[in-house]
Design a protein around this motif. Structure first.
Motif, PDB file in Angstrom:
ATOM      1  N   THR A 395      17.671  -0.725 -12.500  1.00  0.00           N
ATOM      2  CA  THR A 395      17.619  -0.003 -11.221  1.00  0.00           C
ATOM      3  C   THR A 395      18.405   1.294 -11.307  1.00  0.00           C
ATOM      4  N   ARG A 414       9.935   1.389 -16.417  1.00  0.00           N
ATOM      5  CA  ARG A 414       8.803   0.645 -15.845  1.00  0.00           C
ATOM      6  C   ARG A 414       8.132  -0.261 -16.875  1.00  0.00           C
ATOM      7  N   VAL A 417       8.945  -3.955 -16.476  1.00  0.00           N
ATOM      8  CA  VAL A 417       8.508  -4.717 -15.304  1.00  0.00           C
ATOM      9  C   VAL A 417       7.911  -6.084 -15.667  1.00  0.00           C
ATOM     10  N   LYS A 421       9.260  -9.779 -14.170  1.00  0.00           N
ATOM     11  CA  LYS A 421       8.426 -10.633 -13.315  1.00  0.00           C
ATOM     12  C   LYS A 421       8.580 -12.118 -13.651  1.00  0.00           C
ATOM     13  N   PRO A 430      13.879  -8.623  -7.311  1.00  0.00           N
ATOM     14  CA  PRO A 430      12.874  -8.164  -6.335  1.00  0.00           C
ATOM     15  C   PRO A 430      13.075  -6.708  -5.933  1.00  0.00           C
ATOM     16  N   GLU A 431      14.334  -6.313  -5.771  1.00  0.00           N
ATOM     17  CA  GLU A 431      14.609  -4.923  -5.388  1.00  0.00           C
ATOM     18  C   GLU A 431      14.183  -3.953  -6.492  1.00  0.00           C
ATOM     19  N   LEU A 433      11.823  -4.490  -8.797  1.00  0.00           N
ATOM     20  CA  LEU A 433      10.357  -4.478  -8.867  1.00  0.00           C
ATOM     21  C   LEU A 433       9.767  -3.620  -7.743  1.00  0.00           C
ATOM     22  N   HIS A 434      10.384  -3.684  -6.589  1.00  0.00           N
ATOM     23  CA  HIS A 434       9.903  -2.856  -5.458  1.00  0.00           C
ATOM     24  C   HIS A 434      10.106  -1.376  -5.774  1.00  0.00           C
ATOM     25  N   ALA A 435      11.282  -1.036  -6.308  1.00  0.00           N
ATOM     26  CA  ALA A 435      11.565   0.365  -6.631  1.00  0.00           C
ATOM     27  C   ALA A 435      10.636   0.873  -7.727  1.00  0.00           C
ATOM     28  N   ALA A 437       7.644  -0.077  -8.365  1.00  0.00           N
ATOM     29  CA  ALA A 437       6.256   0.020  -7.897  1.00  0.00           C
ATOM     30  C   ALA A 437       6.050   1.188  -6.960  1.00  0.00           C
ATOM     31  N   ALA A 438       7.129   1.790  -6.505  1.00  0.00           N
ATOM     32  CA  ALA A 438       7.020   2.879  -5.513  1.00  0.00           C
ATOM     33  C   ALA A 438       6.421   4.126  -6.143  1.00  0.00           C
TER      34      ALA A 438
END
Length: 438
Positions: A395, A414, A417, A421, A430-431, A433-435, A437-438
């Protein structure tokens, strides 16, 4: 005389004229068509200046793996991807620089998978190692243009130095200026009159500008452009008789090959670069990159030997000013790259420790490198089953890379990722993976 871009494009892919004709026929067959292209027709395009019709140009693009929407029949042959200018004559610098500028400044910003073969780049390294320097590489006294004095060259050197040392986040503003300066220096080399000492400085400046511009293109994923610029830098460096500067261009080409999962090509280039490298810091960096390429191939003994050499030469480099292109090399780089080698060889605990130690040593001025090191640390944590720590490092790397505008580093993060998973409920995952994917 300018080498036809079609010759360069097919040579870079290891194709003969007959091979290109067969590839065009196969491309037509995939469309349910027939093509009458022969080796003789390819010769007419390359040597006699015959322009292929639009349909044939589409098939040529297909044969090279180029999307059809990048074909501009009215811009033949300038839409073709560049190849590698060979080191086959003393006056090759200007053609190589012109080819790099042509492709870099005129090609669409849309990118496609680079198709310049590793074999072509290794062959370039082989020819550089075997070639003798030009007899009088930089004497422009016989040119017909105006005389260039030291004051002009000093101004170009000072301004270029400021451009080449800009922070990563400023490159979006300065990258076009680098190419403009490279074009101007190329014009001076080709058309102006100058003494041999001034000529040596102009060629050296061209090499450094091409090298920096190549790194910009590499960071953006424009790999063919980067190769042609490093190729041009190699030609200019050869004209200065500076073997370390030439080795720098090959070392960068090797780094690119390793980054693109082609360690065999990287090792082949580096072994040739090391035959002429002289400064201990240059040899240290080349050995360090060689170790990375060997480790990726699982060659433990040779990897450890290269790491030992890298450490030895780095220690020896302290008494002599380092060349500008490797002045940044230090203990942090040695530790992190050594750790990455050990990670590839399966020594995950020791690798994780070295990567952490090296990251802590890195000066704050090298944020892009810090982002890469953080990605390595995240990978190391994943290898030993520590997704929480890995997510924190990944992150941090992602946010840093996005802040400074380093797309190559963003992609490196990336790429982790799929491994994250596997730990969907671990703290921080989770945070991340969200970042990502943005």
């Amino acid at each position: 005389m300018r080498i036809h871009p079609l010759v360069l494009a097919r040579a870079a892919r290891g194709m003969t004229g007959a091979g290109l004709a067969r590839a065009i026929q196969a491309a037509a067959g995939r469309r349910g068509l027939r093509s009458g292209t022969t080796r003789q027709r390819v010769y007419k395009w390359e040597v006699e200046g015959v322009i292929p019709d639009p349909e044939s140009q589409i098939l040529i693009a297909d044969a090279f793996g180029i999307p059809a929407d990048l074909v501009d029949p009215h811009n033949w042959p300038d839409w073709l991807p560049a190849g590698v200018i060979p080191l086959d004559r003393d006056d090759s610098t200007v053609p190589a620089l012109r080819e790099a500028l042509r492709t870099t400044m005129t090609r669409s910003r849309r990118t496609f998978l680079s198709a310049i073969s590793g074999a072509a780049v290794v062959s370039l390294a082989d020819s550089w190692a075997a070639a003798a320097p030009p007899a009088r590489p930089a004497d422009g006294a016989k040119n017909q243009g105006q005389w260039v004095d030291e004051e002009v060259v000093l101004l170009l050197e000072d301004t270029s130095s400021s451009l080449m040392t800009q922070a990563t986040e400023q490159r979006q503003h300065t990258a076009p200026l680098l190419l403009a300066y490279l074009e101007r220096v190329t014009d001076l080399i080709e058309n102006s009159r100058y003494s041999e000492p001034i000529g040596l400085r102009l060629h050296g400046l061209a090499a450094h500008l091409a090298q920096t511009a190549a790194w910009h293109r590499f960071d953006l994923g424009r790999h063919d452009d980067a190769i042609t610029l490093w190729n041009a830098g190699l030609h200019a460096a050869r004209a200065t008789h500076d073997h370390d500067l030439g080795a720098a261009m090959l070392g960068d080409l090797a780094y690119q090959a390793s980054w693109r999962d082609d360690p065999r090509t990287a090792a082949g280039i580096l072994k040739q670069a090391l035959t002429k490298a002289r400064h201990p810091a240059a040899q240290s960096l080349l050995h360090l990159r060689l170790a990375r390429a060997l480790a990726a191939q699982g060659e433990r003994r040779e990897t450890l030997r290269a790491l030992t050499a890298a450490e030895h030469f780095l220690q020896d480099s302290s008494s002599d000013p380092k060349p500008a292109w490797c002045a940044w090399l230090g203990d942090a780089d040695l530790a992190v790259d050594s750790g990455q080698c050990l990670l590839d060889l399966g020594d995950t605990r020791r690798a994780h420790r070295l990567i952490g130690e090296g990251s802590a040593l890195l000066p704050r001025t090298r944020d892009k490198t810090r982002g890469v090191f953080l990605a390595y640390r995240a990978h190391g944590h994943l290898r030993v089953g520590e997704p929480e720590e890995g997510a924190a490092a990944a992150t941090e790397a992602l946010l840093l890379a996005e802040r400074i505008g380093a797309p190559r580093c963003v992609q490196l993060v990336r790429n982790l990722v799929p491994q994250f998973k596997k730990y969907p409920t671990a703290e921080g995952v989770p945070e991340f993976l969200h970042a990502a994917a943005a």
